[in-house]
Design a protein around this motif. Structure first.
Motif, short mmCIF file in Angstrom:
data_model
loop_
_atom_site.label_atom_id
_atom_site.label_comp_id
_atom_site.label_asym_id
_atom_site.label_seq_id
_atom_site.Cartn_x
_atom_site.Cartn_y
_atom_site.Cartn_z
N THR A 1 44.57 42.58 39.29
CA THR A 1 43.69 41.51 39.76
C THR A 1 42.54 41.32 38.78
O THR A 1 42.19 40.19 38.42
CB THR A 1 43.15 41.83 41.16
OG1 THR A 1 44.26 41.99 42.05
CG2 THR A 1 42.21 40.76 41.67
N ASN B 1 41.81 37.95 36.46
CA ASN B 1 40.72 37.24 37.11
C ASN B 1 39.94 36.33 36.15
O ASN B 1 39.54 36.75 35.07
CB ASN B 1 39.76 38.25 37.75
CG ASN B 1 38.75 37.57 38.61
OD1 ASN B 1 39.01 36.52 39.18
ND2 ASN B 1 37.58 38.17 38.73
N ASP C 1 37.70 34.01 37.95
CA ASP C 1 36.88 33.33 38.95
C ASP C 1 35.39 33.25 38.59
O ASP C 1 34.67 32.45 39.16
CB ASP C 1 37.07 33.95 40.33
CG ASP C 1 36.51 35.36 40.47
OD1 ASP C 1 35.91 35.88 39.51
OD2 ASP C 1 36.68 35.93 41.55
N ALA D 1 33.05 39.56 38.63
CA ALA D 1 34.13 39.07 39.50
C ALA D 1 33.61 38.67 40.88
O ALA D 1 32.78 39.36 41.47
CB ALA D 1 35.20 40.14 39.65
N LYS E 1 36.07 37.75 43.32
CA LYS E 1 37.09 38.30 44.21
C LYS E 1 37.05 39.81 44.16
O LYS E 1 36.40 40.40 43.29
CB LYS E 1 38.48 37.76 43.89
CG LYS E 1 39.05 38.17 42.55
CD LYS E 1 40.50 37.74 42.36
CE LYS E 1 40.65 36.27 42.15
NZ LYS E 1 41.97 35.86 41.71
N THR F 1 37.72 43.35 43.25
CA THR F 1 38.23 44.12 42.13
C THR F 1 37.80 45.57 42.35
O THR F 1 37.02 45.85 43.26
CB THR F 1 37.67 43.59 40.79
OG1 THR F 1 36.25 43.68 40.80
CG2 THR F 1 38.10 42.15 40.53
#
Length: 141
Positions: free
Chosen positions: A33, A37, A39, A106, A108, A110
């Motif tokens: 992830t 990533n 994001d 990040a 999201k 992690t």
């Protein structure tokens, strides 16, 4: 040169991506992830990218590294095994050192910055990337 660089980058990028994916599936540490990533990047982060696009972004970075690696030995650095290892390590080290900044940036979920096993898996993956970069170059050039 371009064909070799793209092939070497593809091989190395696939090895790293699959390694991180298997590690995440087996251990639950979200290193895959983290690798995929985007994001935290302005504009990119607001889009829920499909898995294939995340792979494409990952591969763009790997292709650049592969192209630089081949370019070094075609135009700048003496083509020796020792220099192959040095270049692989130098080109991979910055990516290996992104664990902490990527984790902090990040949005999201992690792995935590202090997750020793995730850090170890991340570093092993990038060592594997460097080895694959060098071995792919040896095999296909």
């Amino acid at each position: 040169m371009i064909r070799w660089g793209l092939f070497i980058g593809t091989t190395s990028g696939i090895v790293l991506g699959l390694y991180m994916w298997f590690v995440e599936k087996i251990t639950g540490d979200k290193v895959y992830t983290l690798l995929m990533n985007v994001d935290f990047i302005p504009w990119f982060g607001s889009i829920d990218w499909p898995v294939l696009m995340e792979w494409f972004f990952h591969m763009i970075i790997s292709w650049i590294i592969g192209l630089v690696y081949v370019w070094l030995f075609m135009y700048r650095v003496k083509n020796t095994s020792r220099n192959h290892w040095r270049a692989a390590a130098l080109l991979t080290a910055p990516a290996a050192l992104t664990y902490v900044p990527l984790t902090i940036l990040a949005l999201k979920e992690t792995p935590p910055v202090t997750d020793g096993s995730a850090i170890l898996f991340w570093l092993i993956g990038h060592v594997l990337y460097a080895v694959t970069l060098k071995k792919s170059y040896d095999r296909f050039t």
